[in-house]
Design an enzyme around this catalytic site. Structure first.
Site, mmCIF file in Angstrom:
data_model
loop_
_atom_site.group_PDB
_atom_site.id
_atom_site.type_symbol
_atom_site.label_atom_id
_atom_site.label_comp_id
_atom_site.label_asym_id
_atom_site.label_seq_id
_atom_site.Cartn_x
_atom_site.Cartn_y
_atom_site.Cartn_z
ATOM 1 C CB ALA A 179 -0.923 -0.005 1.210
ATOM 2 C CE1 TYR A 180 5.474 5.513 2.679
ATOM 3 C CE2 TYR A 180 7.192 4.061 1.869
ATOM 4 C CZ TYR A 180 6.799 5.291 2.347
ATOM 5 O OH TYR A 180 7.722 6.300 2.494
ATOM 6 C CB VAL A 181 5.213 0.336 -2.914
ATOM 7 C CG1 VAL A 181 5.500 0.315 -4.410
ATOM 8 C CG2 VAL A 181 6.515 0.117 -2.150
#
Length: 244
Positions: free
Chosen positions: A152-154
């Site tokens: 999700a961060y990426v």
């Protein structure tokens, strides 16, 4: 406080990479607006550190995802120093979990800050940065290394890369560079939170220079993009000690 110096606005400037960047740009001779979201005391500490070294700085607050609050932060910077030449977007949040189990509320929180926040600040910067200036956004080396738990961060940071490279083309004719910095493992509270010593040591060993990055390492990259790097434009710079 109006000044003839070049002027930088650093989002997330109250801690970690943002604070190191604010201090470094002040050492480079820029007046700095140190942005904070909720911790004014830490922003004031950064301002005091800059002023103690002979620099000029103010603290400006606001939610990076709120266009009105960020317009006010830019207004305050312009009122204090006469304009804005450099905008550095370090503000961001990171929540790690497998894609299969990530709480979607956490996904929304991350994307609101990392994507919408970067877009809002970039939009203001595109309207206000003076000729000869620079816009520097923040991605992550995990876009390329693709570690598990970072999905999700990426996803949010890949979006930042995309908008950054398009904005660089949209600024044609304005003499403003737009780039992104993609740090590798860097010893900040954002990175270290929730990781045990074995995990941290393993990430340090994965880097050919065999250490974690320090906030000052990343600030040096920003300093390059904010100042002498006038022929670097529309790029993502991986500041990660050689991590693949």
């Amino acid at each position: 406080m109006s000044t003839d110096r070049r002027v930088a606005l650093v989002t997330g400037g109250s801690g970690g990479i943002g604070r190191a960047t604010a201090v470094r740009l002040a050492k480079d001779g820029l007046a700095v607006a140190v942005h904070y979201a909720g911790n004014k005391a830490r922003a004031d500490e950064t301002v005091a550190e800059i002023e103690a070294s002979g620099g000029a700085a103010i603290a400006v607050g606001g939610d990076v995802a709120d266009e009105n609050e960020m317009a006010a932060a830019f207004d305050a910077t312009e009122a204090a120093f006469g304009g804005v030449d450099v905008v550095v977007n370090t503000a961001g949040i990171m929540i790690l979990a497998p894609i299969a189990t990530l709480d979607l509320d956490d996904l929304d929180r991350m994307h609101r800050t990392n994507i919408r926040g970067t877009f809002v600040v970039s939009q203001q910067a595109a309207r206000r940065v003076r000729a000869g200036g620079a816009i520097v956004n923040f991605s992550t080396s995990v876009v390329r290394t693709q570690f598990p738990m970072y999905g999700a961060y990426v996803a949010s940071k890949a979006a930042v890369e995309g908008m950054t490279l398009i904005l660089a083309r949209e600024m044609r004719g304005k003499d403003i560079t737009v780039n992104a910095v993609a740090p590798g493992p860097t010893a900040t509270p954002l990175f270290l939170d929730g990781k045990d010593e074995e995990t941290i040591a393993g990430l340090a060993r994965a880097v050919p220079l065999e250490r974690l990055g320090q906030p000052d390492d990343i600030a040096e990259t920003v300093s390059f993009l904010a100042g002498p790097a006038r022929w670097v434009n529309g790029q993502v710079l991986y500041s990660n000690g050689g991590l693949a």
